[in-house]
Write a protein that holds these residues in place. Structure first.
Motif, PDB file in Angstrom:
ATOM      1  N   ALA A   1       1.485   8.296  -6.881  1.00 16.95           N
ATOM      2  CA  ALA A   1       1.226   8.139  -5.440  1.00 16.95           C
ATOM      3  C   ALA A   1       2.520   7.899  -4.673  1.00 16.95           C
ATOM      4  N   HIS A   2       3.496   7.241  -5.320  1.00 19.17           N
ATOM      5  CA  HIS A   2       4.775   6.945  -4.653  1.00 19.17           C
ATOM      6  C   HIS A   2       5.735   8.146  -4.653  1.00 19.17           C
ATOM      7  N   GLU A   3       5.376   9.187  -5.372  1.00 20.15           N
ATOM      8  CA  GLU A   3       6.266  10.345  -5.426  1.00 20.15           C
ATOM      9  C   GLU A   3       6.483  10.955  -4.042  1.00 20.15           C
ATOM     10  N   LYS A   4       5.450  10.924  -3.224  1.00 22.35           N
ATOM     11  CA  LYS A   4       5.587  11.480  -1.861  1.00 22.35           C
ATOM     12  C   LYS A   4       6.573  10.655  -1.053  1.00 22.35           C
ATOM     13  N   ARG A   5       6.497   9.337  -1.221  1.00 22.22           N
ATOM     14  CA  ARG A   5       7.391   8.465  -0.460  1.00 22.22           C
ATOM     15  C   ARG A   5       8.851   8.716  -0.832  1.00 22.22           C
ATOM     16  N   PHE A   6       9.090   8.943  -2.134  1.00 24.92           N
ATOM     17  CA  PHE A   6      10.469   9.106  -2.602  1.00 24.92           C
ATOM     18  C   PHE A   6      10.910  10.577  -2.670  1.00 24.92           C
ATOM     19  N   SER A  20       6.749   3.156  12.911  1.00 23.32           N
ATOM     20  CA  SER A  20       5.767   2.281  12.275  1.00 23.32           C
ATOM     21  C   SER A  20       5.932   2.241  10.769  1.00 23.32           C
ATOM     22  N   GLY A  21       5.764   1.035  10.198  1.00 19.52           N
ATOM     23  CA  GLY A  21       5.876   0.858   8.754  1.00 19.52           C
ATOM     24  C   GLY A  21       4.855   1.670   7.978  1.00 19.52           C
ATOM     25  N   PHE A  22       3.792   2.090   8.653  1.00 18.26           N
ATOM     26  CA  PHE A  22       2.745   2.885   8.003  1.00 18.26           C
ATOM     27  C   PHE A  22       3.320   4.187   7.456  1.00 18.26           C
ATOM     28  N   ALA A  23       4.320   4.750   8.164  1.00 18.73           N
ATOM     29  CA  ALA A  23       4.874   6.056   7.803  1.00 18.73           C
ATOM     30  C   ALA A  23       5.468   6.050   6.400  1.00 18.73           C
ATOM     31  N   SER A  24       6.098   4.948   6.005  1.00 16.25           N
ATOM     32  CA  SER A  24       6.769   4.901   4.699  1.00 16.25           C
ATOM     33  C   SER A  24       6.103   3.901   3.748  1.00 16.25           C
ATOM     34  N   ALA A  25       4.911   3.441   4.089  1.00 15.85           N
ATOM     35  CA  ALA A  25       4.244   2.411   3.271  1.00 15.85           C
ATOM     36  C   ALA A  25       3.720   3.004   1.969  1.00 15.85           C
ATOM     37  N   SER A  26       3.681   2.164   0.941  1.00 16.07           N
ATOM     38  CA  SER A  26       3.117   2.572  -0.348  1.00 16.07           C
ATOM     39  C   SER A  26       1.593   2.527  -0.256  1.00 16.07           C
ATOM     40  N   LEU A  27       0.950   3.013  -1.320  1.00 18.54           N
ATOM     41  CA  LEU A  27      -0.511   3.024  -1.363  1.00 18.54           C
ATOM     42  C   LEU A  27      -1.068   1.609  -1.276  1.00 18.54           C
ATOM     43  N   ILE A  28      -0.471   0.692  -2.016  1.00 22.50           N
ATOM     44  CA  ILE A  28      -0.918  -0.704  -1.999  1.00 22.50           C
ATOM     45  C   ILE A  28      -0.729  -1.300  -0.606  1.00 22.50           C
ATOM     46  N   SER A  29       0.420  -1.027  -0.017  1.00 24.07           N
ATOM     47  CA  SER A  29       0.722  -1.548   1.319  1.00 24.07           C
ATOM     48  C   SER A  29      -0.283  -1.050   2.347  1.00 24.07           C
ATOM     49  N   LYS A  30      -0.647   0.247   2.232  1.00 22.08           N
ATOM     50  CA  LYS A  30      -1.635   0.803   3.166  1.00 22.08           C
ATOM     51  C   LYS A  30      -3.018   0.214   2.897  1.00 22.08           C
ATOM     52  N   ALA A  31      -3.295  -0.037   1.605  1.00 18.02           N
ATOM     53  CA  ALA A  31      -4.631  -0.535   1.240  1.00 18.02           C
ATOM     54  C   ALA A  31      -4.894  -1.924   1.802  1.00 18.02           C
ATOM     55  N   ILE A  32      -3.865  -2.786   1.814  1.00 23.27           N
ATOM     56  CA  ILE A  32      -4.097  -4.172   2.261  1.00 23.27           C
ATOM     57  C   ILE A  32      -3.229  -4.530   3.479  1.00 23.27           C
ATOM     58  N   TRP A  33      -2.744  -3.506   4.170  1.00 27.63           N
ATOM     59  CA  TRP A  33      -2.051  -3.664   5.455  1.00 27.63           C
ATOM     60  C   TRP A  33      -0.790  -4.540   5.372  1.00 27.63           C
ATOM     61  N   LEU A  34      -0.064  -4.423   4.273  1.00 24.85           N
ATOM     62  CA  LEU A  34       1.213  -5.145   4.195  1.00 24.85           C
ATOM     63  C   LEU A  34       2.229  -4.607   5.200  1.00 24.85           C
ATOM     64  N   TRP A  35       2.084  -3.327   5.580  1.00 21.12           N
ATOM     65  CA  TRP A  35       3.030  -2.713   6.530  1.00 21.12           C
ATOM     66  C   TRP A  35       2.955  -3.341   7.920  1.00 21.12           C
ATOM     67  N   MET A  36       1.914  -4.123   8.180  1.00 23.76           N
ATOM     68  CA  MET A  36       1.785  -4.798   9.477  1.00 23.76           C
ATOM     69  C   MET A  36       2.576  -6.107   9.524  1.00 23.76           C
ATOM     70  N   ASN A  37       2.994  -6.616   8.366  1.00 23.63           N
ATOM     71  CA  ASN A  37       3.626  -7.941   8.302  1.00 23.63           C
ATOM     72  C   ASN A  37       4.836  -8.098   9.225  1.00 23.63           C
ATOM     73  N   PRO A  38       5.801  -7.151   9.226  1.00 28.22           N
ATOM     74  CA  PRO A  38       6.979  -7.352  10.089  1.00 28.22           C
ATOM     75  C   PRO A  38       6.627  -7.496  11.572  1.00 28.22           C
ATOM     76  N   LEU A  39       5.690  -6.680  12.058  1.00 28.68           N
ATOM     77  CA  LEU A  39       5.313  -6.742  13.477  1.00 28.68           C
ATOM     78  C   LEU A  39       4.600  -8.055  13.794  1.00 28.68           C
ATOM     79  N   LEU A  40       3.676  -8.466  12.931  1.00 30.16           N
ATOM     80  CA  LEU A  40       2.933  -9.712  13.166  1.00 30.16           C
ATOM     81  C   LEU A  40       3.863 -10.927  13.098  1.00 30.16           C
ATOM     82  N   SER A  41       4.821 -10.854  12.196  1.00 36.67           N
ATOM     83  CA  SER A  41       5.794 -11.944  12.085  1.00 36.67           C
ATOM     84  C   SER A  41       6.618 -12.052  13.363  1.00 36.67           C
TER      85      SER A  41
END
Length: 1522
Positions: free
Chosen positions: A153-158, A250-271
């Protein structure tokens, strides 16, 4: 031998002791025995495969450790292969092929299946070495496939175009092992017939055979090596790389599958949002794949595929665009639905376990584990479903808004008039939003039968045939809700139509507020808007009450159906145990959801269908035929423009021909003039050349690029420089030359910020002449081949007009082809060709002298002009008998501050339009340096931080004070207590401790159910009744505030800001806030009841409650810090989308004339992207919060359930386990929805906050003073005295009028002249107190006008404003909006203003339609209608601000004659640039730089050297001098 091999196939032994002894056997025999054990024994096979898995995992771990080690301890320039990552990191543009998707899908399927089987294996328990080998084998397989899934799944990101070698090797070895498994499985199936084969082994065999094709596919992928990702050409331009690197994507563009699944990509903005309020530029941009440009392109491609003649094109296009998203969300919906039923099914198992001896605790913990897994899957699928559907809605809205905008710039003129700007804005603001909001409810329609079916099957399993009553009740409720939904659909349709009418009128009010204030028509428009609001409010009330009844019924469903089901069960002697009762009540609560959501979904879908029909109607409207005009670029022919046998119509069907038999040609470099009387078709001819009209016959050929300057100025809300550049790059030398040629140098000197001064909406802070010259400069700067100029001299004075003609038309545009519509006969000597028009035909054409000799129409026009010139010359030679004097209370010293000397022929200080006088000459560089401070339209005010309690208090107490709150909270509390009472009664009666009395049980439960139904009905009534009263109160307040706002408020506030409050924010207050607020109160009571019951029976969980409450509170605050600001920014970024759209529609002819559609499309994309990025991250933050809160709730539930398992039955009784679980199962969802709803209420409360801002804006003076009412005949004489009048537009701007002294006697005709921007129009505005004097006073007939109410003042004056304004409606409603006059009086007025014949020729006569902004009438005809209003009113004082600027000299002479006759006894103050218009006035007032420079009889001023004399001389001589 065969028998030995076969024994290995069925043996479950894992010990080597089972291998026959090697004594006496040959080496080959020993080898054979060991080989059979290793490769044929199921246990050995699993150990073998586990070894492969373990080796693979160790290699992966070693590579990861090596990479981590090299990152910290290896030199940066190391090039070792081992330092390279497992997946390469090149970030290229990649294209995903089906191979990649299939690889991910197959790997995911294998991973999920192994996880499921592994959980089952451990659940069954480990009772033998075989079970242990099986369990660990499945565990290793699950872990290995999860690791592979993550890597793939991460092959697309890299950007990995090949799979890592370690994965390919694993897949190859796996196929060999699985092939071995399959071979032994087939052998077992064939040979072991009728024997007792282990059931688990049989399942494993089937799984091996089923999975073999998948391993074959992965083997092929391993051989190919390619990951299925292909590198495509990088779309980014190299020169922009540095810019792209800085863009905050947006962090969503480069987020991993896990990050997208549990919205970790939102952390920097919320912080970031938690630390400080988010600013606009801190919110990341949308991921590239979601940008409006991409959506627009996708929509357009699929729109073309749908075929022009197909019906419902919008819906089919959307399905083609987004079918993958729709399918994926459907799968998520099914998963969420299925896991929802795991909890209720487990209740019976938990009760049975609690009823037993509880010796096998493992069984209890397995139940808890299953519950936990089900809840985790439910939470994950539920929030992914929410996010994916919201994202889908956002993408649909983006696609539709951009499609609507593009359509707006392609619409034909008649189609644009048919829809109207207000209606088109509603398509964008309302219909697109409704389609977007419908997405989360879309799947509920087809899921409802499935959900009800599963529920009824489960009820049958538990309650037997008695579930039939549930079936009947469910269908009865469904029929009821469908009937209500149908009614709601009808109410909703009418509500939308009423809102459309109100918004249309509101839009008209805002666009024409200056004229409305001049005429004192605020009360008329107030009444008109209130009538539409009353109609809207009527439908709103019906709609809201219908929803309330529906919700009351739906909330009563579980308890009523439970009561009916238990009655039938008792009658049929079905035993009722605690597990069975609470399983049934829990299933019925689940059943409540589809019954509740189905009508809402049906309603949303029906609303969407209405919206789709409206959008279909708009998007399939007639477009301009681009082939109407044959355009050629760089043609060598001498002919620049040719029309041959042209017949044209404004209507798409071509019913009414506006131009007939048009034939003319213009050579390159020629100046052609078009002349004719008002309504003869001059502007229509220019429109025909631009291709704006429907061509019925003939040909139009245009050679080269075109520039168009409209008669009614179209100016953008941007800086002066941006308006002139119009998207072209800045060429400083050319830019300065254009400024000079269009006589803008002096204007830019007097603006404080030069060309960086921001122009208000519709050019509100510019004079008519300044607007006209800016749009002329825009055309000149574009350097086109052909210029179409529509009456560009009407709004400028004679001197400026001459300068423009010399320097621009005959200077900068000397070698260009020009087609000029004009009423200025002076300039016609210079024309190479003159076209004379009458009734839509060219009746004469030729040069000036030729036409003059032929007489006819042209002769009449020239004669009228010459009589005007004669009048000027006669006035110069004759002396008026009346003596006039300049009123001055004291001697006027000749100082720079009071330049009243007749000899002061040049301005002492620069002419002041808006800015400070300055001694420095204007320069480009200086003006640019001031850009940061040049804003007229300030950024929209927004609150930051929490919505204050004062806002909540104001909302809640607006209608009935605190009593309203008490009523809603009290009824909600009582309703919740009644529900708890029913459940306690069920637990008590099914405990087995008491003697079961069926009649007492049913009577009590039925009574509780009835009380509960009554209470929920009362609660819904209070909520709706109070909510409606609050909504109406807010509407009345903001309408009154807007109508009483001073003109300066409208000058500095874009109408889009007011319209968003009148539409979106009012919609929130009308419907959403009362509904959400009431729901939030109920949810809080539900949470309290769940926690109370859970802690009561699983008391150890009470220690978890405090951290739970703290966590929820902390998460709420953490989330709300960002979410609140995102909601505010979302509201703020919506207004520019609407404003830009309405602005573009208004100037569509100009945009199309310059062929600038692409530039405006991009501006629309930018504004849509800016708005949608707020929406996208807001949705992300919602699900970020929801996922975490629901997970916390799920863990709390499982902890409480574990306590019930551990505690002995003496402490917690089995029936209370059932009660606790029936309450606890929805805890995760209720916990989230409570916090989310409270946040949603806070976000929606921003609407109250925003409306409150506009309710508290400063008000202008009262409309009437009861203590000071002027006499009914005031003003009776029309005497005017002005003393030291000083005026500034706003407190932070310089003086515009700097000390005016005047005395005007009743009955005098005063002509006001002066250079554009000198303060003439401002002087008139002060008389009407649109601008309040900063100092000085104006006394009319002995009364100081500042002591009067504004309506008492304004209603006594007559005015014909500079811009002729008509309202949508009829001729009658425009000439007499308030309905004070009879038809005879109106006809007489039309006759006097030369429009009787035109109106009488219309079939509808006085009821002839007037389109939005009067677009179906020429500008000259609009000006004459405005004159008709004044003729009806017969005021004692009349103001005319360029009233005849848009009519020809002949019509002007007639109008002046009418005014002299009809207003002979009136005081008339006329602003005019045409000297003949003011030459026969009693006195002329010359205004310059905000000072009175001259004020005397025209003859007196002409006797000496004067500014007026210079203007007259210029007018008399300009024809010969050109």
């Amino acid at each position: 031998m065969a028998m030995a091999s076969r024994s290995w196939l069925t043996s479950l032994e894992c010990s080597t002791s089972t291998i026959p002894s090697s004594e006496g056997l040959s080496f080959l025999s020993v080898l054979k025995n060991w080989s059979e054990f290793i490769f044929l024994s199921p246990c050995s096979q699993r150990i073998l495969f586990s070894s492969v898995d373990l080796l693979f995992l160790i290699v992966c771990l070693a590579l990861a450790v090596r990479k981590l080690f090299s990152r910290f301890f290896t030199e940066k320039n190391s090039s070792s292969d081992l330092d390279k990552p497992l997946l390469p990191e090149e970030r290229s543009q990649l294209k995903v092929t089906p191979w990649f998707i299939a690889s991910v899908a197959v790997t995911a399927l294998l991973a999920l299946s192994y996880i499921a089987i592994c959980i089952l294996a451990f659940t069954r328990g480990v009772q033998s070495p075989w079970n242990l080998a099986e369990a660990f084998f499945l565990l290793f397989q699950a872990v290995s496939h999860v690791v592979i899934l993550v890597l793939v799944a991460h092959e697309k990101r890299f950007g990995a175009v090949t799979h890592p070698m370690v994965i390919r090797a694993y897949w190859a070895v796996s196929l060999i092992v699985v092939a071995l498994f399959s071979a032994t499985a087939i052998t077992r199936m064939v040979t072991v017939v009728g024997e007792n084969l282990d059931q688990e082994m049989r399942i494993d065999d089937i799984y091996s055979l089923v999975s073999l094709p998948f391993y074959v596919f992965l083997f092929i992928v391993a051989i190919r090596g390619s990951s299925g990702l292909t590198v495509v050409e990088d779309l980014r331009v190299e020169t922009h790389d540095s810019v792209d690197a800085d863009v905050n994507i947006s962090g969503f563009a480069s987020a991993s599958l896990i990050s997208k699944a549990i919205w970790l990509w939102m952390n920097p903005l919320l912080s970031k949002g938690y630390k400080s309020p988010l600013k606009m530029n801190e919110v990341p941009t949308l991921p590239p794949i979601f940008l409006a440009e991409k959506m627009a392109e996708q929509f357009e491609v699929n729109w073309r595929k749908s075929g022009e003649n197909s019906k419902n094109r919008v819906i089919f296009t959307l399905i083609r665009c987004f079918w993958r998203h729709i399918t994926f969300t459907g799968v998520l919906a099914v998963v969420r639905l299925l896991v929802t039923y795991v909890g209720p099914i487990l209740i019976q198992s938990f009760v049975d376990f609690a009823s037993g001896d509880r010796s096998n605790l493992a069984e209890g913990f397995y139940l808890v584990l299953i519950l936990l897994v089900a809840k985790v899957v439910e939470v994950l699928s539920s929030h992914q479903f929410n996010f994916q559907t919201q994202r889908l809605g956002m993408l649909i809205r983006s696609s539709l808004i951009t499609a609507l905008y593009k359509k707006g710039l392609r619409l034909s003129c008649s189609a644009r008039q048919a829809h109207g700007v207000g209606q088109i804005v509603n398509y964008m603001a309302v219909d697109c939003q409704q389609l977007s909001d419908m997405m989360p409810q879309m799947h509920a329609l087809w899921l409802m039968p499935l959900q009800i079916g599963i529920s009824l099957v489960l009820l049958y399993l538990y309650m037997g045939i008695s579930m039939l009553v549930s079936l009947v009740a469910v269908f009865a409720v469904l029929i009821f809700t469908l009937m209500i939904a149908r009614k709601n659909n009808f109410y909703q349709f009418n509500l939308m139509m009423s809102r459309d009418c109100r918004m249309k009128t509101t839009n008209e009010l805002l666009n024409n507020m200056r004229v409305i204030k001049f005429q004192a028509w605020e009360e008329h428009f107030n009444k008109k808007i209130l009538q539409f609001r009353e109609k809207e409010y009527g439908w709103l009330s019906k709609f809201m009450y219908a929803i309330s009844y529906n919700m009351a019924v739906l909330w009563s469903v579980p308890v009523v159906i439970a009561a009916l089901t238990f009655v039938v069960a008792i009658l049929m002697h079905v035993p009722l145990g605690a597990g069975k009762v609470f399983t049934v009540t829990t299933i019925l609560k689940i059943l409540q959801e589809p019954i509740r959501t189905f009508p809402q979904s049906l309603m949303a879908v029906s609303q969407a269908i209405i919206s789709l029909e409206r959008l279909d109607g708009y998007l399939t409207s007639h477009e301009l035929d681009t082939k109407t005009v044959e355009r050629e670029e760089g043609c060598s022919d001498r002919i620049a423009l040719q029309v041959k046998d042209g017949t044209f119509s404004w209507e798409d069907e071509g019913a009414e021909q506006v131009l007939k038999d048009v034939n003319f040609q213009i050579k390159k470099g020629e100046l052609a003039a078009i002349v004719g009387t008002v309504g003869s078709g001059k502007s229509s001819l220019l429109a025909a050349v631009l291709g704006e009209l429907k061509k019925i016959s003939g040909t139009v050929r245009v050679c080269g690029s075109t520039a168009y300057v409209a008669q009614s100025s179209w100016i953008q809300n941007a800086t002066i420089q941006d308006n002139i550049l119009f998207g072209s790059p800045l060429n400083t030398k050319r830019y300065k030359e254009v400024i000079r040629a269009c006589s803008l140098e002096k204007d830019l000197e007097i603006f404080e910020y030069g060309d960086q001064t921001e122009i208000g909406e519709r050019g509100i802070n510019l004079s008519g002449g300044q607007k006209q010259r800016i749009q002329l400069a825009r055309a000149v700067y574009q350097d086109c081949d052909i210029y179409l100029l529509d009456d560009v001299f009407s709004a400028v004075d004679a001197h400026t007009g001459t300068e423009i003609f010399k320097e621009c038309v005959r200077g900068a545009l000397k070698h260009k082809t020009i087609l000029l519509v004009t009423h200025q006969v002076d300039f016609l000597h210079n024309a190479d060709l003159i076209l004379v028009m009458r009734d839509g035909k060219i009746v004469q054409s030729g040069k000036y002298d030729e036409l003059l000799q032929s007489g006819m129409d042209f002769g009449a026009l020239v004669a009228a002009h010459e009589s005007s010139v004669d009048l000027v010359e006669r006035s110069a030679n004759n002396s008026d008998e009346r003596t006039q004097e300049i009123y001055s209370p004291r001697p006027l010293p000749i100082t720079p501050k009071s330049p009243h000397s007749p000899k002061a022929l040049t301005p002492i200080s620069p002419v002041s339009g808006q800015g400070d006088p300055t001694d420095e000459s204007w320069s480009l560089d200086e003006s640019k340096s001031e850009k940061g401070n040049s804003k007229l339209i300030e950024d929209e005010e927004r609150e930051t931080g929490k919505v204050s309690l004062a806002v909540y208090k104001q909302y809640c107490t607006t209608a009935y004070g605190w009593w309203g709150i008490v009523a809603i909270v009290g009824s909600s509390l009582l309703w919740q207590l009644s529900l708890m009472a029913g459940d306690y009664w069920l637990a008590y009666e099914t405990s087995g401790d008491t003697l079961f009395n069926p009649s007492l049980f049913i009577e009590t439960y039925a009574a509780i159910a009835v009380v509960s139904c009554i209470l929920v009905g009362i609660r819904m009534f209070f909520q709706t009744f109070i909510g409606l009263k609050i909504a109406q109160s807010f509407f009345s307040q903001i309408l009154e505030s807007i109508l009483h706002a001073p003109m300066s408020f409208f000058d500095t506030t874009p109408s889009g800001r007011i319209l968003t409050r009148a539409s979106n924010d009012q919609f929130n207050i009308d419907i959403l806030i009362p509904f959400f607020l009431s729901l939030t109160i109920s949810m809080y009571f539900t949470v309290i009841s769940i926690l109370f019951i859970t802690c009561q029976y699983a008391w150890p969980t009470i220690f978890l409650i405090i951290p739970l409450i703290w966590l929820n509170y902390w998460y709420r605050g953490y989330y709300l810090s960002s979410s609140r600001e995102l909601s505010r920014l979302d509201s703020i970024t919506k207004a520019p989308v609407i404003h830009h759209f309405s602005e573009s529609i208004s100037g569509v002819m100009t945009i199309r004339g310059f062929r600038k559609q692409e530039k405006f499309f991009q501006e629309n994309f930018d504004r849509v992207n800016a708005n949608l990025r707020m929406d996208f991250h807001n949705n992300g933050s919602n699900e970020w919060l929801g996922f975490r809160l629901e997970m916390i709730g799920s863990f709390l539930l499982c902890a409480a359930t574990a306590c019930m398992v551990l505690l002995p039955s003496t402490i917690i009784k089995p029936e209370y386990v059932g009660l606790s679980l029936s309450y606890g199962l929805p805890l995760n969802a209720v916990l989230f929805w409570t916090v989310y709803m409270s946040c949603l209420v806070e976000n929606r409360m921003v609407s109250v906050e925003r409306i409150k801002q506009f309710i508290t804006i400063p008000s202008e003076a009262p409309w009437r003073y009861k203590e000071f009412v002027p006499p009914s005949n005031w003003p009776s004489h029309g005497d005017i005295e002005v003393t030291n009048l000083q005026v500034r537009y706003r407190t932070n701007t310089p003086l515009v009028l700097k000390g005016i002294y005047l005395r005007i006697h009743g009955g005098e005709r005063i002509g006001v002249v002066g250079r554009t921007g000198s303060g003439k129009s401002t002087l008139i505005q002060v008389f009407f107190r649109l601008v309040e004097p900063a100092n000085g006073k104006i006394i009319i007939d002995g009364i100081n006008i500042c002591q009067l109410g504004l309506h008492d003042l304004r209603s006594r004056f007559g005015i014909i404003p500079q811009e002729p304004v008509l309202f949508e409606g009829t001729i009658r409603s425009n000439i007499d909006p308030i309905g004070l006059y009879s038809d005879d009086e109106i006809w007489k007025s039309l006759e006097r203003c030369q429009l009787k014949d035109v109106v009488a020729a219309k079939p509808e006569k006085l009821d002839a339609s007037v389109a939005d902004c009067g677009d179906n009438w020429s500008v000259g005809q609009r000006q004459l209608l405005c004159l008709g209003r004044v003729l009806l009113k017969q005021s004692k004082i009349l103001f005319m601000d360029e009233a005849t600027a848009s009519v020809d000299s002949q019509t002007d002479a007639v109008i002046q004659k009418i005014i002299r006759e009809d207003f002979s006894a009136c005081t008339i103050i006329t602003i005019a640039h045409r000297i003949p218009t003011v030459i026969d006035c009693d006195r002329v007032l010359v205004v310059d730089d905000g000072w009175v420079k001259e004020f005397d009889r025209p003859s007196k001023l002409l006797e000496r050297r004067s500014l007026f004399g210079a203007l007259v001389q210029e007018y008399s001589n300009r024809s010969s001098g050109l």
